[in-house]
Motif scaffolding. Structure first.
Motif, PDB file in Angstrom:
ATOM      1  N   PRO A 184       0.817  -1.216   0.000  1.00 28.00           N
ATOM      2  CA  PRO A 184       0.000   0.000   0.000  1.00 28.00           C
ATOM      3  C   PRO A 184       0.852   1.268   0.000  1.00 28.00           C
ATOM      4  CG  PRO A 184      -0.694  -1.499   1.753  1.00 28.00           C
ATOM      5  CD  PRO A 184       0.595  -2.021   1.213  1.00 28.00           C
ATOM      6  N   LEU A 185       0.356   2.270  -0.706  1.00 31.16           N
ATOM      7  CA  LEU A 185       0.924   3.616  -0.645  1.00 31.16           C
ATOM      8  C   LEU A 185      -0.041   4.423   0.212  1.00 31.16           C
ATOM      9  CD1 LEU A 185       2.959   5.793  -1.521  1.00 31.16           C
ATOM     10  CD2 LEU A 185       1.483   6.213  -3.506  1.00 31.16           C
ATOM     11  N   TYR A 186       0.418   4.817   1.397  1.00 30.39           N
ATOM     12  CA  TYR A 186      -0.420   5.535   2.358  1.00 30.39           C
ATOM     13  C   TYR A 186      -0.294   7.042   2.153  1.00 30.39           C
ATOM     14  CZ  TYR A 186      -0.063   1.042   4.750  1.00 30.39           C
ATOM     15  OH  TYR A 186      -0.086  -0.297   5.066  1.00 30.39           O
ATOM     16  N   ARG A 187      -1.431   7.747   2.264  1.00 30.73           N
ATOM     17  CA  ARG A 187      -1.410   9.205   2.212  1.00 30.73           C
ATOM     18  C   ARG A 187      -1.949   9.737   3.530  1.00 30.73           C
ATOM     19  NH1 ARG A 187      -4.952  11.753  -2.163  1.00 30.73           N
ATOM     20  NH2 ARG A 187      -6.586  11.251  -0.669  1.00 30.73           N
ATOM     21  N   TYR A 188      -1.126  10.504   4.215  1.00 31.86           N
ATOM     22  CA  TYR A 188      -1.504  11.156   5.473  1.00 31.86           C
ATOM     23  C   TYR A 188      -1.715  12.637   5.204  1.00 31.86           C
ATOM     24  CZ  TYR A 188       0.332   6.983   7.781  1.00 31.86           C
ATOM     25  OH  TYR A 188       0.564   5.699   8.198  1.00 31.86           O
ATOM     26  N   TYR A 189      -2.475  13.283   6.063  1.00 28.72           N
ATOM     27  CA  TYR A 189      -2.713  14.726   5.928  1.00 28.72           C
ATOM     28  C   TYR A 189      -2.580  15.387   7.286  1.00 28.72           C
ATOM     29  CZ  TYR A 189      -4.934  19.181   4.875  1.00 28.72           C
ATOM     30  OH  TYR A 189      -5.189  20.518   4.716  1.00 28.72           O
ATOM     31  N   ASN A 190      -1.873  16.511   7.304  1.00 28.49           N
ATOM     32  CA  ASN A 190      -1.721  17.317   8.513  1.00 28.49           C
ATOM     33  C   ASN A 190      -2.521  18.597   8.307  1.00 28.49           C
ATOM     34  OD1 ASN A 190      -0.788  19.214  10.453  1.00 28.49           O
ATOM     35  ND2 ASN A 190       1.059  17.972  10.751  1.00 28.49           N
ATOM     36  N   SER A 191      -3.642  18.734   8.984  1.00 25.05           N
ATOM     37  CA  SER A 191      -4.517  19.898   8.792  1.00 25.05           C
ATOM     38  C   SER A 191      -3.930  21.181   9.382  1.00 25.05           C
ATOM     39  CB  SER A 191      -5.904  19.631   9.391  1.00 25.05           C
ATOM     40  OG  SER A 191      -5.803  19.397  10.777  1.00 25.05           O
ATOM     41  N   GLN A 192      -2.974  21.061  10.303  1.00 20.02           N
ATOM     42  CA  GLN A 192      -2.371  22.253  10.896  1.00 20.02           C
ATOM     43  C   GLN A 192      -1.501  23.005   9.890  1.00 20.02           C
ATOM     44  OE1 GLN A 192      -0.411  20.393  14.202  1.00 20.02           O
ATOM     45  NE2 GLN A 192      -2.159  20.717  15.567  1.00 20.02           N
ATOM     46  N   ASN A 193      -0.723  22.284   9.114  1.00 20.17           N
ATOM     47  CA  ASN A 193       0.138  22.952   8.130  1.00 20.17           C
ATOM     48  C   ASN A 193      -0.257  22.621   6.687  1.00 20.17           C
ATOM     49  OD1 ASN A 193       1.066  20.343   7.860  1.00 20.17           O
ATOM     50  ND2 ASN A 193       3.045  20.736   8.791  1.00 20.17           N
ATOM     51  N   GLN A 194      -1.371  21.914   6.509  1.00 21.59           N
ATOM     52  CA  GLN A 194      -1.925  21.567   5.205  1.00 21.59           C
ATOM     53  C   GLN A 194      -0.924  20.831   4.323  1.00 21.59           C
ATOM     54  OE1 GLN A 194      -3.543  25.202   3.610  1.00 21.59           O
ATOM     55  NE2 GLN A 194      -5.159  25.260   5.116  1.00 21.59           N
ATOM     56  N   VAL A 195      -0.235  19.857   4.911  1.00 25.07           N
ATOM     57  CA  VAL A 195       0.779  19.093   4.191  1.00 25.07           C
ATOM     58  C   VAL A 195       0.336  17.637   4.082  1.00 25.07           C
ATOM     59  CG1 VAL A 195       3.152  18.207   4.341  1.00 25.07           C
ATOM     60  CG2 VAL A 195       2.671  20.596   4.856  1.00 25.07           C
ATOM     61  N   TYR A 196       0.546  17.075   2.888  1.00 25.08           N
ATOM     62  CA  TYR A 196       0.302  15.654   2.666  1.00 25.08           C
ATOM     63  C   TYR A 196       1.621  14.912   2.781  1.00 25.08           C
ATOM     64  CZ  TYR A 196      -4.311  16.795   0.921  1.00 25.08           C
ATOM     65  OH  TYR A 196      -5.596  17.235   0.811  1.00 25.08           O
ATOM     66  N   PHE A 197       1.562  13.702   3.269  1.00 28.96           N
ATOM     67  CA  PHE A 197       2.759  12.872   3.404  1.00 28.96           C
ATOM     68  C   PHE A 197       2.425  11.492   2.842  1.00 28.96           C
ATOM     69  CE2 PHE A 197       5.327   9.818   5.867  1.00 28.96           C
ATOM     70  CZ  PHE A 197       6.581  10.295   5.551  1.00 28.96           C
ATOM     71  N   TYR A 198       3.280  11.016   1.940  1.00 28.46           N
ATOM     72  CA  TYR A 198       3.093   9.725   1.293  1.00 28.46           C
ATOM     73  C   TYR A 198       4.203   8.767   1.713  1.00 28.46           C
ATOM     74  CZ  TYR A 198       0.090  12.442  -1.814  1.00 28.46           C
ATOM     75  OH  TYR A 198      -0.883  13.267  -2.319  1.00 28.46           O
ATOM     76  N   GLY A 205       0.689  14.964  14.233  1.00 25.61           N
ATOM     77  CA  GLY A 205      -0.274  15.857  13.600  1.00 25.61           C
ATOM     78  C   GLY A 205      -0.861  15.324  12.300  1.00 25.61           C
ATOM     79  N   TYR A 206      -0.381  14.189  11.838  1.00 23.16           N
ATOM     80  CA  TYR A 206      -0.877  13.600  10.598  1.00 23.16           C
ATOM     81  C   TYR A 206      -1.973  12.589  10.897  1.00 23.16           C
ATOM     82  CZ  TYR A 206       2.960  15.657   7.995  1.00 23.16           C
ATOM     83  OH  TYR A 206       3.829  16.535   7.417  1.00 23.16           O
ATOM     84  N   ALA A 207      -3.058  12.683  10.163  1.00 22.67           N
ATOM     85  CA  ALA A 207      -4.157  11.728  10.266  1.00 22.67           C
ATOM     86  C   ALA A 207      -4.059  10.751   9.105  1.00 22.67           C
ATOM     87  CB  ALA A 207      -5.495  12.460  10.209  1.00 22.67           C
ATOM     88  N   ASN A 255       5.116   1.884   9.505  1.00 26.15           N
ATOM     89  CA  ASN A 255       5.754   2.191  10.783  1.00 26.15           C
ATOM     90  C   ASN A 255       6.159   3.655  10.930  1.00 26.15           C
ATOM     91  OD1 ASN A 255       5.536  -0.465  11.745  1.00 26.15           O
ATOM     92  ND2 ASN A 255       7.344  -1.058  10.586  1.00 26.15           N
ATOM     93  N   GLU A 256       6.187   4.414   9.843  1.00 25.92           N
ATOM     94  CA  GLU A 256       6.541   5.834   9.950  1.00 25.92           C
ATOM     95  C   GLU A 256       5.513   6.613  10.764  1.00 25.92           C
ATOM     96  OE1 GLU A 256       8.714   7.975   6.727  1.00 25.92           O
ATOM     97  OE2 GLU A 256       7.936   6.285   5.558  1.00 25.92           O
ATOM     98  N   LEU A 257       4.220   6.445  10.442  1.00 21.92           N
ATOM     99  CA  LEU A 257       3.182   7.192  11.144  1.00 21.92           C
ATOM    100  C   LEU A 257       2.024   6.318  11.619  1.00 21.92           C
ATOM    101  CD1 LEU A 257       2.985  10.381   8.888  1.00 21.92           C
ATOM    102  CD2 LEU A 257       4.077  10.167  11.116  1.00 21.92           C
ATOM    103  N   GLY A 258       2.023   5.051  11.267  1.00 20.04           N
ATOM    104  CA  GLY A 258       0.972   4.138  11.718  1.00 20.04           C
ATOM    105  C   GLY A 258      -0.422   4.652  11.422  1.00 20.04           C
ATOM    106  N   SER A 259      -1.281   4.613  12.409  1.00 20.94           N
ATOM    107  CA  SER A 259      -2.652   5.086  12.211  1.00 20.94           C
ATOM    108  C   SER A 259      -2.764   6.602  12.363  1.00 20.94           C
ATOM    109  CB  SER A 259      -3.604   4.386  13.174  1.00 20.94           C
ATOM    110  OG  SER A 259      -3.220   4.642  14.507  1.00 20.94           O
TER     111      SER A 259
END
Length: 96
Positions: free
Chosen positions: A58-72, A85-87, A77-81
């Motif tokens: 899987p390629l996971y996409r996280y979003y941080n609403s505080q700084n409006q940044v996406y992380f792929y 600040g990333y959901a 294990n990098e960010l789990g669930s």
């Protein structure tokens, strides 16, 4: 010998927002189309699988609403669930 189609490759579109200095990747062209809301269409970045096939992850996409940044990432294990600040909103695609 009959060949079985397991999954369809889909394209990943790359957008850039100059005001944010950020890129956004999506498999859904209808989100920004040829560009809008400050997001400029750049190009088709690559092709991925819509469903999991042998050897992909899987390629996971996280979003941080505080700084409006996406992380792929492909590394759960990098960010789990969700962390730092990333959901965790979605699995974008499956990749090798």
């Amino acid at each position: 010998m009959e060949r079985k189609v397991i999954s369809v490759n889909v394209l990943v579109i790359r957008y850039y927002h100059a005001g944010l200095g950020d890129h956004y990747y999506t498999t859904d062209f209808s989100i920004f189309g040829n560009g809008r809301d400050g997001w400029a269409y750049q190009w088709v970045q690559c092709y991925v699988y819509a469903t999991q096939v042998p050897g992909t992850r899987p390629l996971y996409r996280y979003y941080n609403s505080q700084n409006q940044v996406y992380f792929y990432t492909t590394n759960w294990n990098e960010l789990g669930s969700g962390a730092l600040g990333y959901a965790f909103p979605t699995i974008v695609a499956y990749v090798y």
